[in-house]
Structures are given as structure tokens and as C-alpha cells.
Design a protein around this motif. Structure first.
Motif, mmCIF file in Angstrom:
data_model
loop_
_atom_site.group_PDB
_atom_site.id
_atom_site.type_symbol
_atom_site.label_atom_id
_atom_site.label_comp_id
_atom_site.label_asym_id
_atom_site.label_seq_id
_atom_site.Cartn_x
_atom_site.Cartn_y
_atom_site.Cartn_z
ATOM 1 N N ALA A 82 9.116 -3.751 -8.934
ATOM 2 C CA ALA A 82 9.155 -2.152 -7.812
ATOM 3 C C ALA A 82 8.988 -1.114 -8.733
ATOM 4 C CB ALA A 82 10.818 -2.832 -7.456
ATOM 5 N N VAL A 83 8.173 -0.538 -8.036
ATOM 6 C CA VAL A 83 8.239 -0.009 -8.451
ATOM 7 C C VAL A 83 8.753 2.315 -6.915
ATOM 8 C CG1 VAL A 83 5.630 1.405 -7.180
ATOM 9 C CG2 VAL A 83 6.470 2.643 -8.849
ATOM 10 N N ILE A 104 0.757 -0.835 -0.057
ATOM 11 C CA ILE A 104 0.046 -0.402 0.252
ATOM 12 C C ILE A 104 0.161 0.948 -0.119
ATOM 13 C CG2 ILE A 104 -1.943 1.361 1.363
ATOM 14 C CD1 ILE A 104 -3.155 -0.868 2.267
ATOM 15 N N ASP A 105 1.014 1.450 1.021
ATOM 16 C CA ASP A 105 1.733 3.098 1.448
ATOM 17 C C ASP A 105 3.869 3.142 0.349
ATOM 18 O OD1 ASP A 105 0.983 4.133 3.621
ATOM 19 O OD2 ASP A 105 1.405 2.468 5.022
ATOM 20 N N GLY A 106 3.524 3.935 -0.110
ATOM 21 C CA GLY A 106 4.846 3.930 -1.161
ATOM 22 C C GLY A 106 4.650 3.380 -3.118
ATOM 23 N N THR A 107 3.551 2.679 -2.483
ATOM 24 C CA THR A 107 3.246 1.494 -4.063
ATOM 25 C C THR A 107 1.490 1.744 -4.320
ATOM 26 O OG1 THR A 107 3.631 -0.015 -2.853
ATOM 27 C CG2 THR A 107 2.974 -0.787 -5.559
ATOM 28 N N ILE A 129 3.947 -6.761 -6.207
ATOM 29 C CA ILE A 129 4.127 -5.086 -5.644
ATOM 30 C C ILE A 129 4.629 -4.904 -4.901
ATOM 31 C CG2 ILE A 129 3.397 -3.848 -7.660
ATOM 32 C CD1 ILE A 129 0.901 -5.615 -9.236
ATOM 33 N N GLY A 130 5.940 -4.067 -4.703
ATOM 34 C CA GLY A 130 5.997 -2.922 -3.972
ATOM 35 C C GLY A 130 6.576 -2.073 -3.713
ATOM 36 N N ASP A 131 7.387 -1.099 -3.766
ATOM 37 C CA ASP A 131 8.665 0.316 -3.217
ATOM 38 C C ASP A 131 9.278 -0.110 -2.570
ATOM 39 O OD1 ASP A 131 7.459 2.712 -1.230
ATOM 40 O OD2 ASP A 131 6.117 0.171 -1.340
ATOM 41 N N THR A 132 9.670 -1.633 -1.378
ATOM 42 C CA THR A 132 10.843 -1.270 -1.203
ATOM 43 C C THR A 132 11.928 -2.991 -1.717
ATOM 44 O OG1 THR A 132 9.985 -2.623 0.634
ATOM 45 C CG2 THR A 132 9.945 -0.578 -0.085
ATOM 46 N N LEU A 178 11.019 -6.463 -12.384
ATOM 47 C CA LEU A 178 10.371 -5.129 -13.448
ATOM 48 C C LEU A 178 10.834 -4.335 -12.453
ATOM 49 C CD1 LEU A 178 10.172 -3.607 -15.511
ATOM 50 C CD2 LEU A 178 7.771 -4.077 -15.795
ATOM 51 N N VAL A 179 11.257 -2.996 -12.590
ATOM 52 C CA VAL A 179 11.751 -2.339 -11.717
ATOM 53 C C VAL A 179 11.016 -0.397 -12.817
ATOM 54 C CG1 VAL A 179 12.748 -0.112 -10.292
ATOM 55 C CG2 VAL A 179 13.928 -2.504 -10.834
ATOM 56 N N VAL A 180 10.423 0.103 -12.276
ATOM 57 C CA VAL A 180 9.922 1.393 -13.115
ATOM 58 C C VAL A 180 10.208 2.486 -12.072
ATOM 59 C CG1 VAL A 180 8.053 0.427 -14.289
ATOM 60 C CG2 VAL A 180 7.307 1.466 -12.673
ATOM 61 N N ARG A 181 9.985 3.980 -12.582
ATOM 62 C CA ARG A 181 9.617 5.111 -11.737
ATOM 63 C C ARG A 181 7.968 5.297 -10.995
ATOM 64 N NH1 ARG A 181 15.109 7.070 -11.906
ATOM 65 N NH2 ARG A 181 16.447 6.235 -13.869
#
Length: 243
Positions: free
Chosen positions: A206-207, A21-24, A187-190, A224-227
Motif C-alpha cells: 500500500a502507498v 491506477i488512480d492514487g497509486t 499494489i494500491g492506495d486504499t 508493506l506500507v510506504v509514503r
């Protein structure tokens, strides 16, 4: 509102998407952090800032216990459950108040489009360090709770990797589908999100919309990493459909 997490839903797809959730998905512009710290101060009697505790990618219960260990070590050898329950109640109360004026709460670019697309391709669930009530408040305030009927949450003192296994199994049970790990995506941001996905054999997306840099996420070995999900829309779509 609490029925959201228990209502059975159907899903005929064999793809599973586990979302942080948070950051994603969203930002509460520090509302969650403020609510967390305020409740910790109330329950633990802390004065001044709470420093040195890195919250990103961790479970709420684990963060609370780390704060206890750092600032109230006298409590560490006792029963923390009463303190935890009182903390959680206070945290939810503060977060609800913050959610009444969510002018600075935002969905990250391309998130709604991503979730709508993922919904047509597979089953959606949560893999979040938030306690259940906190997840519902954050998602519900931005009209996103309806997409996520189940998941793994931050009430227990376990690692992110253990939580990913719990979330995966709960999704299999909820949807009545034994999802293949290779057709499951976290799917996450860390980096912790990436490691959690790898721990269950899932693919990882990762985003870099949270607190971790694009370069760090690439180095973590994510598939996969996207901005952000808007500028990386074509790559993300290919990733989702390729599962």
C-alpha cells in the motif's frame, strides 16, 4: 488502441503484480472526477454538486449505481443498462477531451522505476475500478499502458474483492501461468485494495499517495506500507524480490 488489452504477451516468471491506477500510479488532477460527474449530469439530469459518494477504491459501475440510488431513486428498480452505457460513452468522451491537455496529470514519485523493476521480476496486470477505456486513456496519456497487457476493470457491478479474483484469474489465463497467491502482490492506495489482495491470499503493498493516510493503511494490515515509491524504494525492492 483497444488492442492493448487483448494482445497476448509472454511472461516466464511465476510472480504476478496487480496494480491499481488512480492514487497509486498516477493523478489526473480531478480530470477523471470531472468527466464522471459531467456525464452523470448529462445522463441523469442532475443539477448541483454530487455529494456523499466516496469513489476511492470502488468500481466505476458501482459508483454510477450509488449515484443513481442517491439522486435518482426513481430509476433504481428499472433497467439501468441503457443509462450506464450512455453514461460510459459520455464519460469516455469527456475524459478524452481532458487528456488532450494533461498538463496537471502526473505519475507519482518512483512509479516508473517501480514498474520497470517489477517488469524484470514478474508479470504485470491491472486491478482497477476504471472501465477499460478509461484505464487506457489515463495510462496511455502518461506512456504507461504498454506495461499492462491485461487485468480486471470496473464495468461490472461487483465488489473490489470479487474484482481481485477476476483480475487474478484473467492474468493466469493471459500469461498461461498459474500464479501462486503467495507470489502475487496487489499494489494500491486504499484499504479496499488491501482487502482485495487479502481476499485472494496475495501479498499487499500500500502507498499513501492517494486519499488514504499512511496510518490508515498500516492499520489495514497491508504487508508493506510506504509514503511513496521513491522514498520507500529500498523497502519496495526488497518486498518485490521477496515474493
Amino acid at each position: 488502441m483497444r488492442d492493448w488489452i487483448f494482445k497476448m504477451t509472454t511472461c516466464r516468471s511465476e510472480r504476478l503484480f496487480l496494480f491499481d491506477i488512480d492514487g497509486t500510479i498516477l493523478s489526473t488532477n480531478h480530470s477523471g472526477y470531472r468527466s464522471f460527474v459531467r456525464s452523470c449530469r448529462d445522463v441523469l439530469g442532475l443539477v448541483g454538486p454530487i455529494d456523499g459518494i466516496h469513489m476511492a477504491g470502488k468500481l466505476d459501475r458501482v459508483i454510477f449505481e450509488e449515484i443513481v440510488a442517491a439522486y435518482r431513486p426513481d430509476l433504481s428498480n428499472g433497467d439501468l443498462l441503457p443509462y450506464w452505457e450512455k453514461f460510459r460513452e459520455g464519460y469516455i468522451t469527456y475524459l478524452k477531451k481532458e487528456s488532450l491537455t494533461p498538463k496537471d496529470w502526473v505519475l507519482y514519485p518512483g512509479v516508473r522505476e517501480l514498474v520497470e523493476s517489477a517488469k524484470t521480476l514478474g508479470c504485470l496486470a491491472l486491478l482497477t475500478g476504471n472501465v477499460r477505456e478509461g484505464a487506457l486513456i489515463k495510462l496511455g496519456t502518461l506512456d504507461m499502458a504498454r506495461y499492462f497487457p491485461t487485468g480486471g476493470f470496473g464495468e461490472t457491478s461487483i465488489t473490489r474483492n470479487e474484482l481481485s479474483d477476476l483480475a487474478y484469474k484473467e492474468a493466469c489465463r493471459h500469461f498461461g501461468v498459474e500464479f501462486a497467491p503467495g507470489r502475487t502482490a496487489v499494489i494500491g492506495d486504499t484499504v479496499r485494495d488491501v482487502r482485495a489482495g487479502q481476499a485472494i491470499g496475495a501479498r499487499t503493498l500500500a502507498v499513501a499517495t492517494g486519499t488514504v493516510s499512511f496510518e490508515e493503511l498500516v492499520a489495514s494490515g497491508a504487508d508493506l506500507v510506504v509514503r511513496d515509491f521513491l522514498s520507500g524504494r529500498d523497502e519496495v525492492e526488497k518486498f518485490l524480490t521477496g515474493l
